[in-house]
Structures are given as structure tokens and as C-alpha cells.
Design a protein around this motif. Structure first.
Motif, PDB file in Angstrom:
ATOM      1  N   ARG A   1       0.074 -37.233 -40.729  1.00 29.15           N
ATOM      2  CA  ARG A   1      -0.523 -37.611 -42.008  1.00 29.15           C
ATOM      3  C   ARG A   1      -1.986 -37.997 -41.824  1.00 29.15           C
ATOM      4  N   ILE A   2      -2.828 -37.524 -42.741  1.00 33.48           N
ATOM      5  CA  ILE A   2      -4.199 -38.007 -42.845  1.00 33.48           C
ATOM      6  C   ILE A   2      -4.427 -38.313 -44.314  1.00 33.48           C
ATOM      7  N   ASN A   3      -4.602 -39.576 -44.642  1.00 33.92           N
ATOM      8  CA  ASN A   3      -4.610 -40.044 -46.035  1.00 33.92           C
ATOM      9  C   ASN A   3      -3.297 -39.619 -46.695  1.00 33.92           C
ATOM     10  N   LYS A   4      -3.366 -38.788 -47.749  1.00 31.10           N
ATOM     11  CA  LYS A   4      -2.132 -38.340 -48.404  1.00 31.10           C
ATOM     12  C   LYS A   4      -1.917 -36.842 -48.226  1.00 31.10           C
ATOM     13  N   ASN A   5      -2.392 -36.323 -47.107  1.00 30.87           N
ATOM     14  CA  ASN A   5      -2.184 -34.910 -46.792  1.00 30.87           C
ATOM     15  C   ASN A   5      -1.795 -34.803 -45.319  1.00 30.87           C
ATOM     16  N   ILE A   6      -1.721 -33.587 -44.808  1.00 28.82           N
ATOM     17  CA  ILE A   6      -1.394 -33.411 -43.393  1.00 28.82           C
ATOM     18  C   ILE A   6      -2.537 -32.704 -42.676  1.00 28.82           C
ATOM     19  N   LYS A   7      -2.574 -32.886 -41.401  1.00 29.60           N
ATOM     20  CA  LYS A   7      -3.511 -32.136 -40.560  1.00 29.60           C
ATOM     21  C   LYS A   7      -2.833 -31.881 -39.224  1.00 29.60           C
ATOM     22  N   THR A   8      -3.356 -30.924 -38.493  1.00 29.59           N
ATOM     23  CA  THR A   8      -2.870 -30.653 -37.140  1.00 29.59           C
ATOM     24  C   THR A   8      -3.929 -31.098 -36.152  1.00 29.59           C
ATOM     25  N   SER A   9      -3.571 -32.046 -35.295  1.00 26.84           N
ATOM     26  CA  SER A   9      -4.495 -32.555 -34.276  1.00 26.84           C
ATOM     27  C   SER A   9      -4.081 -32.032 -32.908  1.00 26.84           C
ATOM     28  N   ILE A  10      -5.064 -31.712 -32.100  1.00 25.72           N
ATOM     29  CA  ILE A  10      -4.820 -31.254 -30.735  1.00 25.72           C
ATOM     30  C   ILE A  10      -4.905 -32.455 -29.796  1.00 25.72           C
ATOM     31  N   ILE A  11      -3.788 -32.729 -29.109  1.00 32.59           N
ATOM     32  CA  ILE A  11      -3.684 -33.917 -28.257  1.00 32.59           C
ATOM     33  C   ILE A  11      -3.525 -33.482 -26.805  1.00 32.59           C
ATOM     34  N   ASP A  12      -4.368 -33.993 -25.947  1.00 32.57           N
ATOM     35  CA  ASP A  12      -4.292 -33.653 -24.521  1.00 32.57           C
ATOM     36  C   ASP A  12      -3.143 -34.384 -23.853  1.00 32.57           C
ATOM     37  N   ALA A  13      -2.421 -33.664 -23.017  1.00 32.04           N
ATOM     38  CA  ALA A  13      -1.364 -34.278 -22.215  1.00 32.04           C
ATOM     39  C   ALA A  13      -1.988 -35.010 -21.033  1.00 32.04           C
ATOM     40  N   VAL A  14      -1.300 -36.021 -20.552  1.00 36.05           N
ATOM     41  CA  VAL A  14      -1.750 -36.742 -19.357  1.00 36.05           C
ATOM     42  C   VAL A  14      -1.242 -36.004 -18.118  1.00 36.05           C
ATOM     43  N   GLU A  15      -2.147 -35.720 -17.193  1.00 32.99           N
ATOM     44  CA  GLU A  15      -1.739 -35.085 -15.932  1.00 32.99           C
ATOM     45  C   GLU A  15      -1.100 -36.139 -15.039  1.00 32.99           C
ATOM     46  N   LEU A  16       0.128 -35.878 -14.636  1.00 33.31           N
ATOM     47  CA  LEU A  16       0.889 -36.850 -13.861  1.00 33.31           C
ATOM     48  C   LEU A  16       0.935 -36.460 -12.380  1.00 33.31           C
ATOM     49  N   ALA A  17       1.441 -37.385 -11.577  1.00 38.84           N
ATOM     50  CA  ALA A  17       1.592 -37.117 -10.136  1.00 38.84           C
ATOM     51  C   ALA A  17       2.512 -35.918  -9.933  1.00 38.84           C
ATOM     52  N   LYS A  18       2.349 -35.270  -8.807  1.00 39.87           N
ATOM     53  CA  LYS A  18       3.059 -34.014  -8.543  1.00 39.87           C
ATOM     54  C   LYS A  18       4.571 -34.155  -8.655  1.00 39.87           C
ATOM     55  N   ASP A  19       5.121 -35.267  -8.162  1.00 38.96           N
ATOM     56  CA  ASP A  19       6.582 -35.411  -8.183  1.00 38.96           C
ATOM     57  C   ASP A  19       7.122 -35.700  -9.579  1.00 38.96           C
ATOM     58  N   HIS A  20       6.214 -35.975 -10.535  1.00 36.73           N
ATOM     59  CA  HIS A  20       6.635 -36.183 -11.923  1.00 36.73           C
ATOM     60  C   HIS A  20       6.447 -34.936 -12.770  1.00 36.73           C
ATOM     61  N   SER A  21       5.841 -33.920 -12.213  1.00 37.01           N
ATOM     62  CA  SER A  21       5.438 -32.775 -13.031  1.00 37.01           C
ATOM     63  C   SER A  21       6.412 -31.606 -12.983  1.00 37.01           C
ATOM     64  N   ASP A  22       7.504 -31.746 -12.228  1.00 38.14           N
ATOM     65  CA  ASP A  22       8.513 -30.690 -12.189  1.00 38.14           C
ATOM     66  C   ASP A  22       9.709 -31.151 -13.018  1.00 38.14           C
ATOM     67  N   LEU A  23       9.829 -30.602 -14.223  1.00 44.60           N
ATOM     68  CA  LEU A  23      10.869 -31.044 -15.142  1.00 44.60           C
ATOM     69  C   LEU A  23      12.265 -30.816 -14.570  1.00 44.60           C
ATOM     70  N   SER A  24      12.440 -29.733 -13.823  1.00 42.65           N
ATOM     71  CA  SER A  24      13.769 -29.418 -13.294  1.00 42.65           C
ATOM     72  C   SER A  24      14.245 -30.471 -12.295  1.00 42.65           C
ATOM     73  N   LYS A  25      13.298 -31.223 -11.671  1.00 45.07           N
ATOM     74  CA  LYS A  25      13.677 -32.215 -10.664  1.00 45.07           C
ATOM     75  C   LYS A  25      13.471 -33.652 -11.135  1.00 45.07           C
ATOM     76  N   LEU A  26      13.191 -33.804 -12.426  1.00 43.44           N
ATOM     77  CA  LEU A  26      12.889 -35.138 -12.947  1.00 43.44           C
ATOM     78  C   LEU A  26      14.075 -36.082 -12.785  1.00 43.44           C
ATOM     79  N   THR A  27      15.294 -35.560 -12.951  1.00 42.32           N
ATOM     80  CA  THR A  27      16.482 -36.407 -12.827  1.00 42.32           C
ATOM     81  C   THR A  27      16.756 -36.812 -11.382  1.00 42.32           C
ATOM     82  N   GLU A  28      16.097 -36.153 -10.427  1.00 38.16           N
ATOM     83  CA  GLU A  28      16.313 -36.470  -9.014  1.00 38.16           C
ATOM     84  C   GLU A  28      15.483 -37.669  -8.555  1.00 38.16           C
ATOM     85  N   LEU A  29      14.508 -38.069  -9.373  1.00 34.85           N
ATOM     86  CA  LEU A  29      13.715 -39.244  -9.023  1.00 34.85           C
ATOM     87  C   LEU A  29      14.601 -40.476  -9.019  1.00 34.85           C
ATOM     88  N   SER A  30      14.288 -41.427  -8.173  1.00 30.82           N
ATOM     89  CA  SER A  30      15.094 -42.653  -8.086  1.00 30.82           C
ATOM     90  C   SER A  30      14.961 -43.456  -9.381  1.00 30.82           C
TER      91      SER A  30
END
Length: 618
Positions: A346-375
Motif C-alpha cells: 500500500r502507498i496512501n490509498k493505492n498500491i505500488k510495487t517496490s523492489i527490495i534487495d535481499a540480504v546476502e547471508l553466510a555461505k552455510d545459510h544460503s543453500d536452501l536444501s541444507k537449511l534444515t541440517e543447521l544446528s
């Protein structure tokens, strides 16, 4: 749901719901229109008008209720309509829904609109079995009303009228040129006329192919092939699905071809199907776009989701590599792309599309397939670092309240919330609802403790009722609590993505809007927290733990006498930057063709010929 369950409603043993947006994104225009409509309704409610806006966390509350009632459920990967139709026909049971698209689907046992249930009118059959009166829409009976028309023509009718997936302006050419039989008196509304006329016109054809050929005759020759392709493609949305949801209820898993083709990690697919991950996650993962739902907030202020943006950036960072892998376009010939996601907000009483940058994380956090393997420790550390909270402050807090308290600490650290002491106090008092219920229902508690808890709980209920009876909404207070709910929502989504390093709170007993607003009014007037909690020492002790944990993260001025804090307010107002400066690039949306309403609700009217102009959908 509790009502249906309590009367032994036989077909509510399972529940299926929509997941994320369709991977083709063909409903984006519709979704944006609905977002605009929701903003208008939220604005109307915020100034005392009419409207209906679901609470932000209603999906999460509903899932928790299903789990408590032991109702099996599945969350589909994207749009659920076709999958639900296929499952209902496999089990030969009706579909309960508020979506009028089910008037078009060929359902063997029919469609029961949720608004047709007489919830307060529970009846008994021969003194043994209870039932709730409801209406069931039958496609066979409906087609019989229109000269026994072929029900296979209904999908063509739907796409000619315009549905969630298609609304072609060129169809106006056909509708204006075709001599549609009226089937109603001239006093009826224009849309009602058109629907009846189109149904009567279609009833003269033996099958969809013949009817479609006759539709195309009214269009310019150069447009016919494209229109035919679009219409045929849209009509497919009403056919049986390849997905067999019954497998999930029998084996705990099911095959979704769309999801498999994307190559998502197995644990993500399982968590999405079980509702352990939100559709917000699948939208971000597959489309790199999310929609932030508007609450009843102050429309003159930046939307309440702004405060939780840093949490979302961490979520996007965790999903980033998998999202890049899903992108089918070749990036080799392109310059490096921004690590960005788009947010419809929402922007005022309408909508807009904003481009949001993702945060670059440490290497062991960046593999989604192994995220559940973290302690557990690593996952908990990432969560608390995102919320900017030290683990030690949560040690005295009950497990069920650790995440809400951590989120509250995050919320307090953002000066744009303009939180006052009575806001924090009211919020923490409301968090006592769950523990109070546990004290009351615990058989081992002493009678004195139980009585104190009952008295405090009764006082909270009195405040809730009094607030509902017409206390005017304080819009600034509402906006502050909307910001907190946004923080809680995103905090929960991050916690779920990290496989719940903190226990998930019981949302049904965590927050009550009417209670928190009523307590704000009382604390501003004369009531003190001490006098309120004096009747229940156990609740008082827990409140002190909650308050001590959060106060170190609150701005110091909220503890100052009112007169001394005014000068700081003025200084802060000058320091506040405009909403647009750090929000990235914005895309304007042109007016679109779709009008987001329940398009085929008119088909459920008992007597179409006597439907008056007041129900005209335009």
C-alpha cells in the motif's frame, strides 16, 4: 469449523486450501485489483464506515484451529480449485466454499456456499444426529433451468463473462453484437440481463466447440485465432486436475507436477503441503514477488509492513539461491542481476510495487536444501540476530511466549512505531490470556490461584465486550498494533523457514484486538497495571518477566513523564525520513479490466427471473 466439527459433520474430516499464486502469474491483475479493494475497505473501516478485512494472521490462526480439532488438511502448492474439485468428485462429497467459481465446476455432490449455512439454527434428526441447514448448488438443476443445456458449456460461459484468469475487452464486441435473448423484464439490471441472455443463448448449442465457433463469428477475422486460443486455455481451468490430493490424506504426501518441475527441495514441498510454510514463502521462492496485505491502519502513514522489511530481507536472502536456480531465463549473456524481490504494498490509498534487495547471508545459510541440517543453535542465532535480541533476555520467558517477546523487542527498537508505555503494557497484558487459561484449566492448582486467574480472565472478557460495544477506534493506536502484527507475522515466517528454533505461539490466545484497544483506553484513563494484576499474583509475576525483557529495548522517552517527552517528539519528527527514500524503485500500475468480486454468485440465486436490480453486480 468448530461448529461443523461439534455436530459430527461427516465430510469435514479434511480441508484443502490455496497455496501460493499460480506459477504462470495469470491472476496477478486480479490480485492487484483485490488489493486495491481491500485498501478501500480498510480505509472505510478505519474512519468508522462499513467493510470487511480479515485479520493479518487469520490463515495461521485457522491452521492452528484445524490442528487442535485434529482435522486433516493439505495446503496446495498454488491455486486449489481444480484440485479440490477432483478430490470432491473422487470422494463424492460436496465442496464448502465462498468461491462462486464452484458454480461452474462439474461437482458430483454439489457446492455448499458458506454464507448459506444457518449457523445458529442447529437441528436434530430423530433426536440422534445434529445438522445445520444449508443450501447446495446443483449444476444439473441449474442447467435444467436453462432448457437442459449441456453443462460442458458452463466453462465457456465463465470465460465469456470474465473470470479471475481472463477478461478480454474484445468480448464486448461479441456481447454487443450478438442478439442475446433477454429472459427477464426490462426492470432488471444490465449485468443480470447479460448473464441471463448469455446463458439462454448458449443453451441453443450442443457443445462448447459449436458455441465457440459462433462466438468467433462476431469478432474481426484478424483476432479470432488469438481469442480462440485464450478462451480454450482459460476453459481448461475448469477441468479435472492431474493432482491426486487423496494420496496426501492416505500416505501423507502427494505429487504436484508443477512443484516437481521446479526442482524445489523435498523438505520445502512437504512443509508447504502440511501448512508449515506460508504461501508467502512459495510466492517469494517461485515468483520473487510477494503481496503485503493491508490492515485497518492509518492510510496517511507509511504502510504498517514497512517496519518488518528487514525481517523479509533475511527471508529473501535464505530463498535467494533457490530462487535464482528456478529462473528459466539465461543469465550468462546479461550483466549481474540485483539480488532483489518485488513487493506489492500500500502507498496512501493505492498500491505500488517496490523492489527490495535481499540480504546476502553466510555461505552455510544460503543453500536452501541444507537449511534444515543447521544446528538448532545456529538457526536460533540467525533468528534472534535478525530480531536484534539477545538470547539471555528470553531465559525467564515461558517457551510459548519467547517468539512474541522477541518480536516485541524488535518492534520497540523502531522509532517509527511511535509506541507509548500504555501500548506496551496493553500488549503484554493481552499476552497473559494463554497462561491464564492454563492456570484455570490446570487440575493441580490451588483454589486461591485458580480464583484469582478466573477473576482476571473475567475482567479481560469484560474489557473486550465493552470495547466491541462501540468504542471509537484510535487510528494511531491501531496503526501501532498493525505494525506489531506485521512484525509477528514475518517473525513467524522466518521462524518457520528455519524449522522453528523457537516454539510457535498459540495465536488463538496471544492477541485480541478488542482487548488490547480496551486496555489502552483503561490505562490512559485511570487503571494501573498493578491494580489490575493484584487479583492474580501468578499473572503479575509473569507480566513482570515480560516487561523486564522488553523494557531494555524500548526508547527511554516512553518511560518519561508526558511533559518531558514532548520535546523529544518534536526532534524525532524532524529526523524521520520520507517513506519513499529508501524503498527502492517503484512501478506504477495502470487501470486494469478485472473487477474483483464474486462473479458467479448470481448463479446461486434461487429464482434468477425474480432477482431484482439491487443485486446487480455492477
Amino acid at each position: 469449523m468448530a461448529m461443523l466439527f461439534s455436530i459430527v459433520f461427516p465430510s469435514i474430516q479434511t480441508w484443502s486450501s490455496d497455496g501460493g499464486c499460480d506459477i504462470s502469474d495469470k491472476k496477478l491483475t486480479t490480485l492487484k485489483d483485490r488489493a486495491r479493494e481491500k485498501i478501500q475497505m480498510a480505509h472505510s473501516l478505519s474512519v468508522g464506515g462499513s467493510g470487511y478485512v480479515c485479520p493479518l494472521l487469520i490463515r495461521e490462526v485457522f491452521i492452528q484451529v484445524l490442528i487442535k480439532l485434529q482435522v486433516c488438511f493439505v495446503q496446495c502448492f498454488s491455486e486449489a480449485d481444480r484440485d479440490i474439485m477432483t478430490l470432491a468428485n473422487h470422494w463424492n462429497c460436496p465442496v464448502l466454499s465462498s468461491d462462486s467459481d464452484f458454480c461452474i465446476f462439474d461437482l458430483k455432490a454439489g457446492f455448499c456456499p458458506l454464507n448459506s449455512f444457518q449457523w445458529r439454527n442447529i437441528n436434530t434428526i430423530k433426536g440422534t444426529q445434529n445438522y445445520i441447514p444449508a443450501k447446495c448448488f446443483s449444476l444439473d438443476a441449474f442447467c435444467h433451468h436453462f432448457s437442459n443445456m449441456n453443462k460442458a458449456l458452463l466453462p465457456l460461459f465463465a470465460v465469456l463473462c470474465g473470470n479471475d484468469h481472463i477478461n478480454l475487452p474484445i468480448m464486448e464486441t461479441f456481447l454487443s453484437k450478438a442478439c442475446l435473448p433477454l429472459g427477464a423484464t426490462s426492470s432488471k439490471g444490465r449485468r443480470h440481463h447479460r448473464i441471463l441472455g448469455l446463458l439462454n443463448w448458449l443453451s441453443h448449442f450442443a457443445n462448447p466447440t459449436e458455441a465457440l465457433d459462433n462466438v468467433l463469428k462476431y469478432l474481426p477475422k484478424k483476432d479470432r485465432e488469438n481469442v480462440k486460443e485464450l478462451l480454450c486455455c482459460s476453459m481448461e481451468e475448469y477441468q479435472q486436475s492431474q493432482v491426486k490430493l487423496q494420496d496426501f490424506f492416505q500416505c501423507g504426501t502427494y505429487v504436484c507436477p508443477d512443484a516437481l518441475n521446479l526442482g524445489l527441495p523435498e523438505w520445502v514441498l512437504v512443509a508447504l503441503a502440511k501448512g508449515q510454510l506460508s504461501p508467502f514463502i512459495s510466492d517469494a521462492l517461485v515468483l520473487r514477488r510477494t503481496i503485503l496485505h493491508t490492515q485497518v491502519e492509518n492510510m496517511q502513514q507509511p504502510n504498517a509492513h514497512r517496519i518488518s522489511q528487514p525481517i523479509r530481507q533475511i527471508i529473501y536472502g535464505l530463498l535467494l539461491n533457490a530462487s535464482l536456480h528456478l529462473d528459466k531465463t539465461s543469465r550468462n549473456a546479461l550483466p549481474p542481476q540485483p539480488l532483489a524481490f518485488s513487493e506489492v504494498e500500500r502507498i496512501n490509498k493505492n498500491i505500488k510495487t517496490s523492489i527490495i534487495d535481499a540480504v546476502e547471508l553466510a555461505k552455510d545459510h544460503s543453500d536452501l536444501s541444507k537449511l534444515t541440517e543447521l544446528s538448532l543453535r545456529r538457526r536460533q542465532m540467525l533468528l534472534l540476530e535478525t530480531l536484534k535480541v539477545k538470547q539471555t533476555i528470553l531465559e525467564p520467558i515461558p517457551a510459548s511466549l519467547k517468539l512474541p517477546v522477541a518480536v516485541s523487542c524488535y518492534w520497540l527498537q523502531h522509532t517509527e512505531t511511535k509506541t507509548k508505555l500504555h501500548h506496551l503494557q496493553s500488549l503484554l497484558l493481552t499476552m497473559l490470556l494463554g497462561p491464564l487459561t492454563s492456570i484455570i484449566n490446570s487440575p493441580g492448582k490451588e483454589e486461591l490461584q485458580e480464583d484469582g486467574a478466573k477473576m482476571l480472565y473475567a475482567e479481560f472478557q469484560r474489557v473486550k465486550v465493552q470495547t466491541r460495544l462501540g468504542t471509537r477506534l484510535d487510528l494511531d493506536t491501531a496503526h501501532i498494533f498493525c505494525q506489531w502484527q506485521s512484525c509477528l507475522q514475518m517473525g513467524m515466517y522466518l521462524n518457520q523457514l528455519l524449522s522453528t528454533p523457537l516454539p510457535e505461539p498459540d495465536l488463538t490466545r496471544l492477541y485480541s484486538g478488542s482487548l488490547v484497544h480496551g486496555l489502552c483506553q483503561q490505562l490512559l484513563a485511570s487503571t494501573s497495571v498493578e491494580s489490575l494484576l493484584s487479583m492474580c499474583p501468578e499473572a503479575k509475576q509473569l507480566y513482570e518477566h515480560l516487561f523486564n525483557a522488553t523494557r531494555s529495548y524500548a526508547p527511554t522517552e516512553i518511560f518519561l513523564p508526558k511533559g518531558k517527552s514532548n520535546s523529544k517528539k518534536k526532534r524525532q519528527k524532524k529526523q524521520n525520513t520520507s517513506y519513499s527514500k529508501n524503498r527502492g524503485r517503484t512501478t506504477a500500475h495502470t487501470k486494469c479490466w478485472y473487477k474483483g468480486n464474486n462473479r458467479f454468485g448470481l448463479l446461486m440465486v434461487e429464482n434468477l427471473e425474480e432477482h431484482n436490480e439491487a443485486s446487480d453486480l455492477e
